[in-house]
Motif scaffolding. Structure first.
Motif, PDB file in Angstrom:
ATOM      1  N   ASP A  96     -41.892  82.466 137.435  1.00 41.74           N
ATOM      2  CA  ASP A  96     -40.688  82.585 136.394  1.00 41.74           C
ATOM      3  C   ASP A  96     -40.059  83.487 137.359  1.00 41.74           C
ATOM      4  OD1 ASP A  96     -39.891  81.291 134.027  1.00 41.74           O
ATOM      5  OD2 ASP A  96     -40.093  83.257 133.211  1.00 41.74           O
TER       6      ASP A  96
ATOM      7  N   HIS B 285     -35.970  84.715 137.349  1.00 38.38           N
ATOM      8  CA  HIS B 285     -34.907  84.659 136.559  1.00 38.38           C
ATOM      9  C   HIS B 285     -33.753  85.649 137.244  1.00 38.38           C
ATOM     10  CE1 HIS B 285     -36.556  82.305 133.438  1.00 38.38           C
ATOM     11  NE2 HIS B 285     -37.163  83.172 132.814  1.00 38.38           N
TER      12      HIS B 285
ATOM     13  N   HIS C 297     -37.159  89.425 131.254  1.00 39.28           N
ATOM     14  CA  HIS C 297     -38.444  89.282 131.876  1.00 39.28           C
ATOM     15  C   HIS C 297     -38.299  88.447 133.288  1.00 39.28           C
ATOM     16  CE1 HIS C 297     -37.855  85.434 129.912  1.00 39.28           C
ATOM     17  NE2 HIS C 297     -38.812  84.852 130.850  1.00 39.28           N
TER      18      HIS C 297
ATOM     19  N   ASP D  72     -33.071  77.181 131.122  1.00 35.17           N
ATOM     20  CA  ASP D  72     -34.400  77.794 131.216  1.00 35.17           C
ATOM     21  C   ASP D  72     -35.150  76.693 132.026  1.00 35.17           C
ATOM     22  OD1 ASP D  72     -36.318  79.758 130.936  1.00 35.17           O
ATOM     23  OD2 ASP D  72     -36.304  79.978 129.018  1.00 35.17           O
TER      24      ASP D  72
HETATM   25 ZN    ZN Z   1     -38.896  83.016 131.582  1.00 35.62          ZN
END
Ligand code: ZN
Ligand code: VGL
Length: 203
Positions: free
Chosen positions: A47, A49, A81, A113
């Protein structure tokens, strides 16, 4: 049958002490390390971001857990996060990367997302993983990692919808269970789609 293992988001922020911790998230790492040898290819996702990502409560000055709707897509707001380049975004140090063929980063678009390793949450924008798997003639997709009720679930959903024989290795995943009951709901839905839920001893 050639098979690929996809290890979802085993990053510091999803482990105890991180920004969005999955209870006992780090406990699965020894199992994940052990099973890697049983696959033809191994993929790890991260992940990843940007600072102002749409999924962060702070971006909207709202509370964690609030649900908003953007372009007809429901978005749960999370604590900040897995910010690109941060310690929280790093893969957990105990994850053995020696047998990993591909590291795939997702969630890089600030405006959308991406729970799944295959498609962003618009269900249209590809990450490229589907083509990678097809291009290598891999037929069976096995998924483990974090979190069972989000990124593992969305990835398994897209894998089976993409025509792959799909398995979730239950004892090599952990869920957040936010909101309450979401783990059970995800498992029920996966079973109804023909996704096989197995334990690592069955590999
Ligand atoms: Zn995430
Ligand atoms: C995840 C929430 C937000 C996951 C990622 O890896 O399951 N969950 N971003």
């Amino acid at each position: 049958m050639s098979r690929v293992l996809i290890i979802i988001d085993l990053q510091n922020d999803f482990c105890p002490g991180g920004a969005l911790p999955v209870p006992d998230g780090d406990k699965i790492i020894p199992i994940v390390n052990k099973i890697m040898t049983k696959f033809d290819k191994v993929v790890v996702t991260q992940d990843w971001h940007p600072e102002n990502h749409i999924s962060f409560a702070s971006t909207h000055k709202k509370n964690v857990g609030d649900v908003i709707e953007i372009d007809d897509i429901k978005q749960i707001l999370w604590p900040k996060h897995c910010v690109q380049g941060s310690y929280g975004a790093q893969l957990h140090k105990d994850l053995d990367l020696k047998k990993v063929d591909l590291i795939l980063r997702k969630g890089t678009n600030p405006n959308i997302d991406s729970y799944s390793a295959f498609f962003e949450n618009d269900k249209k924008t590809e990450t490229g993983l589907r083509y990678w798997i097809k291009g290598l003639n891999l037929e069976e997709v096995y998924i483990c990692g974090l979190a069972l009720d989000y990124c593992v679930y969305y990835s398994a959903y897209d894998a089976v919808k993409s025509g792959f024989k799909t398995f979730v290795i239950k004892d090599a995943t952990k869920g957040v269970n936010v909101p309450e009951g979401s783990i059970e709901k995800a498992i029920k839905h996966m079973l109804s789609l023909g996704i096989k839920i197995i334990n690592h001893e069955e590999l």
